[in-house]
Write a protein that holds these residues in place. Structure first.
Motif, PDB file in Angstrom:
ATOM      1  N   VAL A  40       0.481   2.673  -2.166  1.00  0.00           N
ATOM      2  CA  VAL A  40      -0.630   1.855  -2.654  1.00  0.00           C
ATOM      3  C   VAL A  40      -0.643   1.840  -4.180  1.00  0.00           C
ATOM      4  O   VAL A  40      -0.826   0.787  -4.808  1.00  0.00           O
ATOM      5  N   ARG A  48       1.936  -0.549  -5.457  1.00  0.00           N
ATOM      6  CA  ARG A  48       1.505  -1.944  -5.289  1.00  0.00           C
ATOM      7  C   ARG A  48       0.496  -2.331  -6.351  1.00  0.00           C
ATOM      8  O   ARG A  48       0.531  -3.444  -6.895  1.00  0.00           O
ATOM      9  N   ARG A  61       1.186  -5.340  -9.155  1.00  0.00           N
ATOM     10  CA  ARG A  61       0.310  -6.509  -9.171  1.00  0.00           C
ATOM     11  C   ARG A  61      -0.363  -6.667 -10.534  1.00  0.00           C
ATOM     12  O   ARG A  61      -0.516  -7.773 -11.048  1.00  0.00           O
ATOM     13  N   LEU A  91      -6.896  -4.770  -5.058  1.00  0.00           N
ATOM     14  CA  LEU A  91      -5.900  -4.992  -4.019  1.00  0.00           C
ATOM     15  C   LEU A  91      -6.485  -5.861  -2.915  1.00  0.00           C
ATOM     16  O   LEU A  91      -7.672  -5.747  -2.601  1.00  0.00           O
ATOM     17  N   ASP A 123      -5.993  -5.951   3.013  1.00  0.00           N
ATOM     18  CA  ASP A 123      -4.953  -5.496   3.935  1.00  0.00           C
ATOM     19  C   ASP A 123      -3.871  -4.667   3.252  1.00  0.00           C
ATOM     20  O   ASP A 123      -2.941  -4.195   3.906  1.00  0.00           O
ATOM     21  N   GLU A 124      -4.007  -4.450   1.934  1.00  0.00           N
ATOM     22  CA  GLU A 124      -3.044  -3.617   1.213  1.00  0.00           C
ATOM     23  C   GLU A 124      -3.661  -2.317   0.695  1.00  0.00           C
ATOM     24  O   GLU A 124      -2.954  -1.481   0.131  1.00  0.00           O
ATOM     25  N   GLN A 125      -4.956  -2.140   0.861  1.00  0.00           N
ATOM     26  CA  GLN A 125      -5.611  -0.935   0.376  1.00  0.00           C
ATOM     27  C   GLN A 125      -5.268   0.267   1.259  1.00  0.00           C
ATOM     28  O   GLN A 125      -4.752   0.123   2.368  1.00  0.00           O
TER      29      GLN A 125
END
Length: 308
Positions: free
Chosen positions: A283, A286, A290, A232, A235-237
């Motif tokens: 999370v 996401r 991804r 990830l 800034d998305e963790q």
């Protein structure tokens, strides 16, 4: 008399026949990994992410004792909605089939079934691995042993950070499972961008992964799987401090409640969901979206290379 053959969904069968790109998807995340009703919505979003990137999704599961590669929406809804869906690793498949069970396939089972069906790319969230205290419990995910003998590319966000990441990487090396970082030389830790361990190899594009797979086939030395570790963005963790605090609390609760074996991972993931007030779930979603996108682009690149 039950029919024990594996059934290909119509779309998947046509794609494989025409040598179009296909991406395998697990069903455990649908039945055991996400809470209802989010699980069905996310399962459909995962399939759509694969389609949007140009490949055909093949979610794998067992319905009434029959393995299905490419569940249709009704079958997906069934595994997402009914109680008593079994969690199936490779060793469980024949028993569950004979029992006429509904079952969701783990990373290990999905990898094995996908490879047997001729699918070379699989997207998941995080791999299983060596559990903490494995030196005394011998608790190690079947994912590792299966990937040691299954020639499939698995796109994941590393291994779940609740595990012993360092020991898992050592076992993957011993088992001969190749690991490459996607645009990184650091191994991701599922919820975390960086699990704290270096990688020897990295790739920068889906085409490079396709080249690796083509080289493996050309050499004729297939060995095991290829792990494509896709971290990830930072800034998305999950906030690392929140992660570490929640993990410490979860491990203490494990010991208090005497939870062991295959119950450990779902217990800790449920604790993360509760203790982070849903942040870990966001999370997790996401991550898999991804990975589904990247896996599809790798499958498209591999199919294009094979056709050239």
């Amino acid at each position: 008399m039950n029919s024990f053959h594996t059934r290909l969904g119509a779309e998947v069968a046509a794609a494989l026949r025409d040598r179009r790109p296909v991406v395998a998807l697990e069903s455990t995340i649908v039945s055991h990994g996400l809470p209802r009703p989010d699980n069905l919505r996310v399962a459909r979003e995962i399939e759509q992410a694969v389609r949007a990137a140009g490949a055909v999704p093949a979610t794998i599961g067992m319905v009434g004792g029959q393995l299905v590669v490419g569940l249709d929406d009704a079958e997906l809804t069934r595994l997402a909605s009914v109680d008593g869906v079994s969690k199936l690793s490779v060793r469980d498949l024949a028993i569950a089939a004979a029992d006429g069970a509904d079952g969701a396939t783990t990373v290990a089972a999905t990898s094995a079934v996908a490879a047997a069906a001729g699918i070379g790319v699989f997207a998941t969230g995080g791999l299983g691995g060596v559990h903490r205290e494995a030196a005394t419990t011998f608790d190690e995910s079947a994912d590792l042993g299966t990937l040691a003998r299954t020639p499939i590319a698995v796109v994941c966000a590393g291994v779940k950070s609740i595990l012993d990441v360092g020991a898992t990487l050592e076992r993957l090396e011993t088992l001969g499972v190749a690991v490459v970082g996607y645009r990184t030389r650091r191994f991701p830790g599922f919820y975390l961008t960086d699990a704290g361990f270096d990688l020897d190899w990295s790739v920068d594009s889906p085409e490079q992964v396709a080249d690796v797979l083509a080289a493996r086939d050309a050499h004729g030395v297939h060995g095991g799987g290829l792990i494509v570790a896709n971290p990830l963005p930072a800034d998305e963790q999950l906030d690392p401090a929140l992660h570490d605090r929640t993990l410490a609390e979860g491990l203490a609760l494990l010991e208090r409640d005497g939870v062991t074996g295959k119950a450990v991972t779902p217990y800790l993931l449920a604790h993360f969901h509760s203790a982070t007030e849903g942040a870990s779930l966001a999370v997790n979603v996401r991550i898999i979206l991804r990975n589904a996108d990247l896996a599809a682009r790798i499958a498209v690149a591999a199919a294009g290379r094979a056709a050239a």
